[in-house]
Design a protein around this motif. Structure first.
Motif: not given
Lengths: 288, 75
Positions: A273, A277-278, A280-282, A284-285, A288, B4-5, B9-11, B16, B19-22, B26-27, B29-30
């Motif tokens: 999971r 999610i990781r 999907q985050v990348f 999504a960004e 754009c 991590e990155r 972000r643009t959002h 996010l 949208k991703l259900g988390c 968590t967002v 952190r990434y």
């Protein structure tokens, strides 16, 4: 159709308790008498304390004696109808009685019978809080007694009349805490507890004696939560069964291995999971 | 702990996460801009309206003008 045939073996001693509870007036309490004396009282204990010979249902509505017809069920072995208001007790004899409180009692037939009884109770519109200890005496003239063509049925034959799947006990699904549902509830509650606790008593001097006591206390505590608790002997036999099985046959090492595998599976799902999610985050960004 | 990155972000994290259900954490952190980088470009720290001798509200009203480099004429 219920008729009034003779059922010569209806009161054969092996189908009734040797010394049943009985009374003429429920408000004055129950007495223990010989079967011969008890059969002269209007209320009687039909099932021996350790087994289920009669599957009993309480229909609290006028015309209760024929509730089985409305539910498309087989005719009961007997139906005792209150002449004043038409409320009735229906009894289905079991060709193979089911042990409920004995060292030989097995959970599988008990659960099967519980499911059949729950399904019949639902179809008959029977009283959910009726524990089945005392019933209207079919030999007493106070009641109008209708006798069915069969004195006893196989459980499998009864099960064919109902949709059993809906009433089978499954983990996480609560069963009705009446009648045999209490046995099933206590058994499941205590066994799940026992799997975790048995290791605390293993390897300790006098461990089994203390373990049995702990399991019995647990059973009694759960039993006391019921509106109509089971007889303490039933709780005792459940406790003894759980205590002996978990002590002699529950493999702690295998349990540890199973738990370890389960934890590994949980971690792998969590990682799956997280990775999703990781990504999907990348995505999504970057999109754009 | 740095993300991590480490990038802007643009959002928003909340968008996010929904949208991703988390969880928004968590967002973050990434992918998140490090605090130092954010502060380096943050208006509340650089206060460009002070260099122009006006209030913050006036600066917004005038369309966020950039101060001229050193030696240049102010607007």
């Amino acid at each position: 159709m219920l008729v009034k045939p003779s059922q010569p073996d209806l009161f054969s001693p092996e189908r009734w308790p040797r010394r049943p509870y009985c009374t003429d007036d429920l408000s004055t309490g129950l007495r223990i008498r010989s079967l011969k004396q008890a059969l002269t009282k209007s209320y009687i204990q039909a099932n021996p304390p350790h087994m289920r010979v009669w599957s009993l249902y309480d229909i609290d509505r006028p015309g209760g004696g024929l509730a089985w017809e409305d539910g498309n069920l087989p005719p009961p072995s007997w139906a005792t109808v209150n002449k004043a208001n038409g409320h009735a007790h229906l009894a289905y004899g079991l060709r193979a009685p089911v042990l409920t409180a004995s060292m030989e009692a097995r959970q599988a037939p008990l659960r099967y019978l519980n499911a059949v009884e729950a399904a019949f109770r639902a179809k008959l519109g029977g009283d959910d809080s009726f524990s089945g200890l005392i019933t209207k005496n079919p030999a007493h003239p106070l009641w109008w007694t209708l006798r069915g063509p069969e004195l006893a049925y196989e459980l499998g034959d009864l099960a064919e009349f109902v949709d059993l799947e809906r009433f089978k006990t499954r983990q996480g699904v609560k069963v009705a805490e009446v009648g045999l549902g209490r046995n099933v509830t206590v058994f499941d509650f205590v066994r799940l507890w026992a799997y975790k606790k048995v290791r605390e008593h293993k390897g300790v001097k006098g461990g089994f004696v203390h373990w049995q006591k702990a399991v019995y206390d647990r059973c009694m505590a759960r039993n006391s939560d019921f509106t109509t608790p089971m007889d303490s002997r039933e709780a005792y036999h459940i406790a003894r069964s759980v205590a002996k099985w978990t002590w002699n046959r529950f493999d702690l090492e295998a349990s540890d291995v199973r738990f370890s595998k389960l934890q590994a599976f949980r971690v792998s799902k969590r990682w799956e999971r997280k990775t999703l999610i990781r990504t999907q985050v990348f995505e999504a960004e970057n999109g754009c | 702990m740095a993300a991590e990155r480490p990038a802007r972000r643009t959002h928003t994290a909340a968008e996010l996460a929904k949208k991703l259900g988390c969880d928004p954490r968590t967002v973050r952190r990434y992918m998140a801009l490090p605090r130092e980088q954010y502060l380096a470009s943050a208006l509340s720290r650089s206060k460009p309206w002070e260099a122009l001798g006006m209030s913050r509200a006036t600066w917004y009203r005038k369309g966020k003008p950039e101060p001229k480099p050193e030696g240049g004429q102010p607007l």
